[in-house]
Design an enzyme around this catalytic site. Structure first.
Site, PDB file in Angstrom:
ATOM      1  N   ALA A 157       1.118  42.101  24.777  1.00  0.00           N
ATOM      2  CA  ALA A 157       0.236  42.436  25.889  1.00  0.00           C
ATOM      3  C   ALA A 157      -0.808  41.372  26.235  1.00  0.00           C
ATOM      4  O   ALA A 157      -1.155  41.215  27.404  1.00  0.00           O
ATOM      5  CB  ALA A 157      -0.464  43.761  25.624  1.00  0.00           C
ATOM      6  N   PRO A 159      -2.743  38.101  27.353  1.00  0.00           N
ATOM      7  CA  PRO A 159      -4.164  38.413  27.575  1.00  0.00           C
ATOM      8  C   PRO A 159      -4.434  39.695  28.345  1.00  0.00           C
ATOM      9  O   PRO A 159      -5.583  40.079  28.508  1.00  0.00           O
ATOM     10  CB  PRO A 159      -4.655  37.192  28.362  1.00  0.00           C
ATOM     11  CG  PRO A 159      -3.457  36.745  29.130  1.00  0.00           C
ATOM     12  CD  PRO A 159      -2.282  36.976  28.212  1.00  0.00           C
ATOM     13  N   GLY A 160      -3.388  40.357  28.879  1.00  0.00           N
ATOM     14  CA  GLY A 160      -3.577  41.691  29.433  1.00  0.00           C
ATOM     15  C   GLY A 160      -3.373  41.864  30.914  1.00  0.00           C
ATOM     16  O   GLY A 160      -3.508  42.974  31.426  1.00  0.00           O
ATOM     17  N   GLY A 161      -3.025  40.798  31.622  1.00  0.00           N
ATOM     18  CA  GLY A 161      -2.850  40.912  33.065  1.00  0.00           C
ATOM     19  C   GLY A 161      -1.772  41.900  33.462  1.00  0.00           C
ATOM     20  O   GLY A 161      -1.936  42.669  34.419  1.00  0.00           O
ATOM     21  N   ASP A 210       3.644  43.668  14.560  1.00  0.00           N
ATOM     22  CA  ASP A 210       4.626  42.655  14.918  1.00  0.00           C
ATOM     23  C   ASP A 210       5.623  43.355  15.834  1.00  0.00           C
ATOM     24  O   ASP A 210       6.181  44.401  15.478  1.00  0.00           O
ATOM     25  CB  ASP A 210       5.318  42.147  13.647  1.00  0.00           C
ATOM     26  CG  ASP A 210       6.336  41.042  13.921  1.00  0.00           C
ATOM     27  OD1 ASP A 210       7.044  41.110  14.942  1.00  0.00           O
ATOM     28  OD2 ASP A 210       6.454  40.132  13.090  1.00  0.00           O
ATOM     29  N   ASP A 228       7.127  40.844  27.535  1.00  0.00           N
ATOM     30  CA  ASP A 228       6.688  39.579  28.140  1.00  0.00           C
ATOM     31  C   ASP A 228       6.516  38.605  26.975  1.00  0.00           C
ATOM     32  O   ASP A 228       5.429  38.436  26.450  1.00  0.00           O
ATOM     33  CB  ASP A 228       5.384  39.799  28.901  1.00  0.00           C
ATOM     34  CG  ASP A 228       4.949  38.567  29.663  1.00  0.00           C
ATOM     35  OD1 ASP A 228       5.798  37.954  30.334  1.00  0.00           O
ATOM     36  OD2 ASP A 228       3.757  38.212  29.584  1.00  0.00           O
ATOM     37  N   CYS A 282       7.347  32.944  31.164  1.00  0.00           N
ATOM     38  CA  CYS A 282       6.745  32.064  32.168  1.00  0.00           C
ATOM     39  C   CYS A 282       7.237  30.633  31.964  1.00  0.00           C
ATOM     40  O   CYS A 282       6.466  29.686  32.036  1.00  0.00           O
ATOM     41  CB  CYS A 282       5.223  32.139  32.125  1.00  0.00           C
ATOM     42  SG  CYS A 282       4.503  31.830  30.502  1.00  0.00           S
TER      43      CYS A 282
END
Length: 353
Positions: A157, A159-161, A210, A228, A282
């Protein structure tokens, strides 16, 4: 009388905030320095995998001044005045004309030119009004298609965006935001507190497992799982100032697909039959994108890959999608469409025979 005064104060505060936006939005940061060893590595790998598409993506990625930033409004601190301000500045809501997939509540404004508004500072007792992000990072959230009451896992998760975008899209029954690293989890917690009212925080659970343990510890619990995954973060890698770290990243890059496959398998085991898992990265790397998906399909993990062509068509005016991706969607940074890299693939878990 008191109500009128408080409304005037609120209006004045909003006006001050917009004035600060106007002043700060034009401030440019110093030019970043390119890491030569990373660029040489990318040139070698991506010129083979992407051909001419790499030439265009390379041009954009090497020019941070051309990067675009999107503004995602916070539904829990929504301001019509702020929305009107962005509209008057020429920004457009990317979901305004999108019919497929449904965009839930999400409001995300983008500019056709390179422009970055200032990030808001945390203020005690006041929710932030917007979040800055790469608009392509919303595609995994849209692919997840969260519905009210769903049990959702954001396995990686921080940094949370994307966790925040899930909560903007629809209010799940429970959202588990997982981050094993203590410092990153602390930042994730602070970010969520800056955007969510206390009443909504009960729907969010922070976890420190984990990600590879979820399938064993929580089998068939979740309706939706977002993986992600840790990946070769192309934009960050290109501008790292730590040369030894960059060389270490390049040398160990081949190990990432092993971790990514393990995380997906764990997520599949944690899914209920009929549930949806979205895998995203990404990076432009074929070995971390389509090749990882191929390994999952070849190993028969009880899932089927779902077609995302409707999503690509719906956002074809905003993002440039690669035409040479075997599975899923790959957003390529392009001239005047400086979004991505972002890879998205969606699986659906089969029901047992």
């Amino acid at each position: 009388m008191t109500m009128t005064l408080s409304l005037r104060i609120k209006t004045l505060c909003g006006s001050c905030h917009l004035m600060q936006l106007r002043k700060k939005s034009s401030v440019l940061k110093p030019q970043k320095q390119i890491c030569k060893s990373v660029l040489e590595h990318f040139d070698e790998v991506y010129s083979k995998e992407l051909g001419e598409s790499w030439t265009r993506a390379r041009e954009v990625m090497l020019s941070p001044s051309s990067w675009q930033y999107a503004v995602m409004l916070n539904r829990f601190s929504f301001s019509e005045g702020l929305e009107a301000y962005f509209q008057n500045q020429g920004l457009s809501d990317i979901f305004h004309d999108v019919q497929v997939p449904s965009s839930g509540w999400l409001k995300c404004y983008v500019s056709r030119i390179a422009h970055r508004y200032p990030a808001q500072r945390h203020q005690q007792g006041r929710l932030k009004d917007y979040y800055l992000l790469n608009a392509a990072s919303l595609l995994p959230v849209l692919a997840l298609e969260v519905e009210g009451g769903n049990h959702v896992l954001d396995m990686c998760a921080a940094p949370g965006g994307k966790s925040l975008a899930i909560l903007q899209y629809a209010m799940p029954g429970n959202l588990v935001c997982n981050e094993p690293d203590c410092l990153r989890r602390k930042r994730l917690k602070e970010m969520l507190e800056s955007f969510l009212p206390e009443l909504c925080r009960s729907a969010v659970t922070l976890s420190n497992l984990d990600g590879r343990e979820f399938g064993q510890l929580h089998p068939e619990v979740y309706d939706k799982v977002l993986v992600d995954a840790p990946c070769s973060n192309d934009r960050s890698w290109l501008f790292t100032s730590d040369i030894p770290q960059a060389r270490h990243w390049i040398a160990s890059r081949k190990e990432l697909p092993v971790l990514q496959v393990e995380l997906i398998r764990s997520g599949i085991a944690a899914l209920r039959p009929g549930g949806i898992l979205v895998y995203s990265t990404c990076t432009l790397s074929q070995s971390e994108n389509s090749n990882v998906v191929d390994q999952i399909l070849q190993s028969d993990c009880g899932v089927e890959l779902q077609n995302l062509d409707k999503m690509a068509h719906a956002f074809s005016d905003i993002f440039t999608f690669s035409a040479n991706t075997q599975y899923g969607l790959l957003v390529l940074p392009d001239r005047e469409r400086a979004w991505g890299p972002m890879y998205v693939a969606r699986f659906k878990k089969r029901y047992p025979p």
